[in-house]
Motif scaffolding. Structure first.
Motif, PDB file in Angstrom:
ATOM      1  N   TYR A   1       0.835  -1.201   0.000  1.00 15.92           N
ATOM      2  CA  TYR A   1       0.000   0.000   0.000  1.00 15.92           C
ATOM      3  C   TYR A   1       0.866   1.246   0.000  1.00 15.92           C
ATOM      4  CZ  TYR A   1      -3.381  -3.483   1.379  1.00 15.92           C
ATOM      5  OH  TYR A   1      -4.149  -4.607   1.408  1.00 15.92           O
TER       6      TYR A   1
ATOM      7  N   TYR B   1       1.474   5.097   1.486  1.00 22.24           N
ATOM      8  CA  TYR B   1       1.240   5.984   2.628  1.00 22.24           C
ATOM      9  C   TYR B   1       1.667   7.382   2.209  1.00 22.24           C
ATOM     10  CZ  TYR B   1       0.710   1.660   5.167  1.00 22.24           C
ATOM     11  OH  TYR B   1       0.273   0.426   5.572  1.00 22.24           O
TER      12      TYR B   1
ATOM     13  N   THR C   1       2.039  11.649   3.123  1.00 24.80           N
ATOM     14  CA  THR C   1       2.152  12.710   4.122  1.00 24.80           C
ATOM     15  C   THR C   1       2.338  14.024   3.382  1.00 24.80           C
ATOM     16  OG1 THR C   1       3.244  11.177   5.652  1.00 24.80           O
ATOM     17  CG2 THR C   1       3.399  13.525   6.156  1.00 24.80           C
TER      18      THR C   1
ATOM     19  N   ILE D   1      -2.619  13.378   6.181  1.00 24.09           N
ATOM     20  CA  ILE D   1      -2.090  12.019   6.021  1.00 24.09           C
ATOM     21  C   ILE D   1      -3.090  11.214   5.199  1.00 24.09           C
ATOM     22  CG2 ILE D   1      -0.709  12.000   8.137  1.00 24.09           C
ATOM     23  CD1 ILE D   1      -3.039  10.463   9.473  1.00 24.09           C
TER      24      ILE D   1
ATOM     25  N   ILE E   1      -3.784   7.163   2.855  1.00 27.60           N
ATOM     26  CA  ILE E   1      -3.387   5.842   2.374  1.00 27.60           C
ATOM     27  C   ILE E   1      -3.987   5.642   0.989  1.00 27.60           C
ATOM     28  CG2 ILE E   1      -3.097   4.770   4.636  1.00 27.60           C
ATOM     29  CD1 ILE E   1      -5.874   3.516   4.286  1.00 27.60           C
TER      30      ILE E   1
ATOM     31  N   TYR F   1      -7.753  10.598   2.411  1.00 27.56           N
ATOM     32  CA  TYR F   1      -6.908  11.377   3.326  1.00 27.56           C
ATOM     33  C   TYR F   1      -7.757  12.198   4.288  1.00 27.56           C
ATOM     34  CZ  TYR F   1      -7.847  15.579   0.537  1.00 27.56           C
ATOM     35  OH  TYR F   1      -8.462  16.616  -0.100  1.00 27.56           O
TER      36      TYR F   1
END
Length: 112
Positions: A76, A78, A80, A90, A92, A104
């Motif tokens: 996956y 991630y 930021t 943040i 995914i 997000y």
């Protein structure tokens, strides 16, 4: 409705482009973004890396230039988003038809 957003990233020659939607306090905004790749392209995980990105809403209002870090871990992505060394959001995501689909939320709201 909770404060939450969705963005779809597509590769460009110099980085990524975004189409996004965000709901905050039951108000929905949407727009586009253009990101320039800062780090070297990872040919195995093409969206992985660091980007400078600016988002624009449908009224033409631009965000500040943000640093977007996309990392790939355990199948996956991630994400930021950082403004002036402070995490703002943040998320995914996962690949879908060659595009990166991401959910997000704002960082400070995720801490509550």
């Amino acid at each position: 409705m909770n404060d939450i957003g969705c963005v779809i990233y597509t590769e460009t020659k110099s980085g990524i482009k975004a189409e996004w939607i965000f709901s905050e306090n039951k108000n929905i905004t949407k727009g586009f973004g253009i990101g320039t790749r800062i780090t070297k392209l990872n040919t195995l995980n093409r969206f992985e890396g660091t980007f400078e990105i600016v988002y624009t809403d449908i009224n033409g209002v631009k965000s500040p230039k943000l640093e977007l870090i996309i990392s790939f871990q355990a199948g996956y992505y991630y994400l930021t988003w950082i403004n002036n060394n402070t995490t703002t959001d943040i998320g995914i995501g996962l690949l879908n038809d060659g595009k990166l689909s991401v959910g997000y939320r704002q960082w400070e709201k995720s801490l509550k």
